[in-house]
Design an enzyme around this catalytic site. Structure first.
Site, PDB file in Angstrom:
ATOM      1  N   LYS A  36      39.833  24.814  83.102  1.00 33.34           N
ATOM      2  CA  LYS A  36      38.756  24.138  82.411  1.00 33.34           C
ATOM      3  C   LYS A  36      39.267  23.374  81.199  1.00 33.34           C
ATOM      4  O   LYS A  36      38.615  22.465  80.699  1.00 33.34           O
ATOM      5  CB  LYS A  36      37.724  25.169  81.918  1.00 33.34           C
ATOM      6  CG  LYS A  36      36.998  25.942  82.973  1.00 33.34           C
ATOM      7  CD  LYS A  36      36.019  26.903  82.264  1.00 33.34           C
ATOM      8  CE  LYS A  36      35.414  27.896  83.226  1.00 33.34           C
ATOM      9  NZ  LYS A  36      34.598  28.888  82.478  1.00 33.34           N
ATOM     10  N   GLY A  37      40.408  23.787  80.681  1.00 36.59           N
ATOM     11  CA  GLY A  37      40.862  23.358  79.362  1.00 36.59           C
ATOM     12  C   GLY A  37      40.966  21.865  79.123  1.00 36.59           C
ATOM     13  O   GLY A  37      40.863  21.410  77.991  1.00 36.59           O
ATOM     14  N   ASP A  54      45.667  20.318  79.438  1.00 37.48           N
ATOM     15  CA  ASP A  54      45.394  20.630  78.038  1.00 37.48           C
ATOM     16  C   ASP A  54      46.664  21.094  77.336  1.00 37.48           C
ATOM     17  O   ASP A  54      46.977  20.679  76.234  1.00 37.48           O
ATOM     18  CB  ASP A  54      44.299  21.706  77.925  1.00 37.48           C
ATOM     19  CG  ASP A  54      44.583  22.949  78.780  1.00 37.48           C
ATOM     20  OD1 ASP A  54      45.532  22.934  79.602  1.00 37.48           O
ATOM     21  OD2 ASP A  54      43.849  23.948  78.640  1.00 37.48           O
ATOM     22  N   ASP A 102      52.359  25.590  78.901  1.00 35.30           N
ATOM     23  CA  ASP A 102      52.820  26.785  78.193  1.00 35.30           C
ATOM     24  C   ASP A 102      54.037  27.335  78.955  1.00 35.30           C
ATOM     25  O   ASP A 102      55.146  26.852  78.766  1.00 35.30           O
ATOM     26  CB  ASP A 102      51.635  27.760  78.139  1.00 35.30           C
ATOM     27  CG  ASP A 102      51.913  29.041  77.379  1.00 35.30           C
ATOM     28  OD1 ASP A 102      52.808  29.051  76.534  1.00 35.30           O
ATOM     29  OD2 ASP A 102      51.222  30.042  77.628  1.00 35.30           O
ATOM     30  N   LYS A 151      53.903  23.635  74.627  1.00 39.01           N
ATOM     31  CA  LYS A 151      54.437  24.808  73.914  1.00 39.01           C
ATOM     32  C   LYS A 151      55.790  25.158  74.539  1.00 39.01           C
ATOM     33  O   LYS A 151      55.912  26.109  75.314  1.00 39.01           O
ATOM     34  CB  LYS A 151      53.444  25.969  74.086  1.00 39.01           C
ATOM     35  CG  LYS A 151      53.434  26.967  72.955  1.00 39.01           C
ATOM     36  CD  LYS A 151      52.695  28.232  73.330  1.00 39.01           C
ATOM     37  CE  LYS A 151      51.203  28.139  73.260  1.00 39.01           C
ATOM     38  NZ  LYS A 151      50.533  29.442  73.581  1.00 39.01           N
ATOM     39  N   PHE A 200      49.025  31.211  69.780  1.00 39.51           N
ATOM     40  CA  PHE A 200      47.887  30.955  70.659  1.00 39.51           C
ATOM     41  C   PHE A 200      46.931  29.994  69.952  1.00 39.51           C
ATOM     42  O   PHE A 200      46.564  30.207  68.797  1.00 39.51           O
ATOM     43  CB  PHE A 200      47.175  32.255  71.021  1.00 39.51           C
ATOM     44  CG  PHE A 200      46.329  32.099  72.245  1.00 39.51           C
ATOM     45  CD1 PHE A 200      46.906  32.136  73.508  1.00 39.51           C
ATOM     46  CD2 PHE A 200      44.969  31.877  72.133  1.00 39.51           C
ATOM     47  CE1 PHE A 200      46.139  31.954  74.649  1.00 39.51           C
ATOM     48  CE2 PHE A 200      44.191  31.699  73.268  1.00 39.51           C
ATOM     49  CZ  PHE A 200      44.773  31.742  74.523  1.00 39.51           C
ATOM     50  N   ASP A 210      40.468  27.700  75.099  1.00 40.66           N
ATOM     51  CA  ASP A 210      39.646  28.888  74.821  1.00 40.66           C
ATOM     52  C   ASP A 210      40.479  30.127  74.514  1.00 40.66           C
ATOM     53  O   ASP A 210      41.665  30.206  74.810  1.00 40.66           O
ATOM     54  CB  ASP A 210      38.789  29.211  76.039  1.00 40.66           C
ATOM     55  CG  ASP A 210      39.617  29.813  77.173  1.00 40.66           C
ATOM     56  OD1 ASP A 210      40.622  29.195  77.566  1.00 40.66           O
ATOM     57  OD2 ASP A 210      39.285  30.912  77.651  1.00 40.66           O
ATOM     58  N   ARG A 253      36.014  26.767  72.870  1.00 43.78           N
ATOM     59  CA  ARG A 253      36.339  25.479  73.496  1.00 43.78           C
ATOM     60  C   ARG A 253      35.663  24.324  72.763  1.00 43.78           C
ATOM     61  O   ARG A 253      36.118  23.196  72.801  1.00 43.78           O
ATOM     62  CB  ARG A 253      35.843  25.434  74.948  1.00 43.78           C
ATOM     63  CG  ARG A 253      36.573  26.352  75.897  1.00 43.78           C
ATOM     64  CD  ARG A 253      36.193  26.011  77.331  1.00 43.78           C
ATOM     65  NE  ARG A 253      36.502  27.079  78.256  1.00 43.78           N
ATOM     66  CZ  ARG A 253      37.699  27.256  78.829  1.00 43.78           C
ATOM     67  NH1 ARG A 253      38.683  26.438  78.569  1.00 43.78           N
ATOM     68  NH2 ARG A 253      37.894  28.248  79.666  1.00 43.78           N
TER      69      ARG A 253
HETATM   70  P1  IMP Z   1      50.873  27.951  81.777  1.00 42.99           P
HETATM   71  O1  IMP Z   1      51.391  29.203  81.090  1.00 42.99           O
HETATM   72  O2  IMP Z   1      51.721  26.741  81.394  1.00 42.99           O
HETATM   73  O3  IMP Z   1      50.782  28.156  83.238  1.00 42.99           O
HETATM   74  O4  IMP Z   1      49.429  27.681  81.205  1.00 42.99           O
HETATM   75  C1  IMP Z   1      48.286  28.156  81.873  1.00 42.99           C
HETATM   76  C2  IMP Z   1      47.029  27.909  81.146  1.00 42.99           C
HETATM   77  O5  IMP Z   1      46.926  28.884  80.139  1.00 42.99           O
HETATM   78  C3  IMP Z   1      46.835  26.585  80.424  1.00 42.99           C
HETATM   79  O6  IMP Z   1      46.377  25.549  81.247  1.00 42.99           O
HETATM   80  C4  IMP Z   1      45.785  26.986  79.414  1.00 42.99           C
HETATM   81  O7  IMP Z   1      44.492  26.901  79.972  1.00 42.99           O
HETATM   82  C5  IMP Z   1      46.134  28.421  79.107  1.00 42.99           C
HETATM   83  N1  IMP Z   1      46.880  28.516  77.853  1.00 42.99           N
HETATM   84  C6  IMP Z   1      48.197  28.567  77.638  1.00 42.99           C
HETATM   85  N2  IMP Z   1      48.496  28.650  76.331  1.00 42.99           N
HETATM   86  C7  IMP Z   1      47.293  28.633  75.697  1.00 42.99           C
HETATM   87  C8  IMP Z   1      46.905  28.675  74.321  1.00 42.99           C
HETATM   88  O8  IMP Z   1      47.703  28.716  73.361  1.00 42.99           O
HETATM   89  N3  IMP Z   1      45.555  28.648  74.087  1.00 42.99           N
HETATM   90  C9  IMP Z   1      44.619  28.577  75.061  1.00 42.99           C
HETATM   91  N4  IMP Z   1      44.951  28.535  76.356  1.00 42.99           N
HETATM   92  C10 IMP Z   1      46.273  28.563  76.667  1.00 42.99           C
END
Ligand code: IMP
Length: 177
Positions: free
Chosen positions: A43-44, A100, A103, A131, A152, A159, A165
């Site tokens: 959703k982000g 969004d 990470d 990140k 975070f 969120d 959000r």
């Molecule tokens: P990934 O770890 O790159 O697979 O990220 C997965 C998802 O985790 C992202 O699309 C975000 O929705 C959520 N996410 C990762 N880091 C953060 C953060 O710092 N705040 C909020 N959501 C996060």
């Protein structure tokens, strides 16, 4: 009643707006006349995508995919599932994935894998925030916005347990005590 949370502003709405403008200018230069499909990862990304496309003054389409990786809280479960898959054909089309945040990179690389198998003409990534300190899998971000420390963040679509959000700025949120 649980622990207190401390919110510290990381990026103001003005910084976010300037970043979205910069990314839109880069995207416009590369995609003008290509009728791309922008695919938001829910959703982000919804707020970023909505602001971004209002700055793109040429024909484009919008699609969404939704994955789930995070359970409750701020730690990733590491498992990714597609809960809303693509509804339109992307074979031979120019596709830009809108994130969004990148990470660990697991979600983005899962999406790129899924979309790549559908044989688009091109496949690139635009991420509002990055990140890099938490990366587990390399992801090539073609259009990168703001770099985030190993904290975070919430706001502007992002969120914590489905909350925050709606904040127009981006904050670091931490448990106190
Ligand atoms: P990934 O770890 O790159 O697979 O990220 C997965 C998802 O985790 C992202 O699309 C975000 O929705 C959520 N996410 C990762 N880091 C953060 C953060 O710092 N705040 C909020 N959501 C996060």
């Amino acid at each position: 009643m649980g622990s207190q949370r401390r919110f510290t502003i990381l990026f103001t709405r003005d910084e976010i707006e300037a970043t979205v403008k910069k990314l839109a200018a880069e995207i416009r230069q590369d995609y003008l006349g290509k009728h791309p499909i922008l695919i938001g990862v829910l959703k982000g990304s919804f707020m970023f995508l909505a602001d971004l496309i209002r700055l793109l003054d040429f024909p484009l389409e919008v699609e969404f995919v939704r994955l789930s990786s995070y359970g409750r809280g701020t730690k990733s479960s590491g498992k990714i599932r597609m809960v809303h898959s693509l509804r339109s054909k992307i074979k031979g089309r120019h596709v830009l994935v809108i994130e969004d945040i990148v990470d660990t990179g697991l979600t983005t690389s899962f999406v790129l894998d899924y979309l790549g198998r559908k044989k688009p003409a091109s496949l690139k990534v635009c991420a509002l925030t990055d990140k890099p300190s938490r990366r587990q899998i390399p992801v090539n971000i073609d259009y990168r916005g703001l770099t985030v420390p190993n904290k975070f963040i919430v706001g502007y679509g992002l969120d914590w347990d489905e909350r925050f959000r709606n904040l127009p700025d981006i904050y670091v949120v931490e448990n106190e005590g």
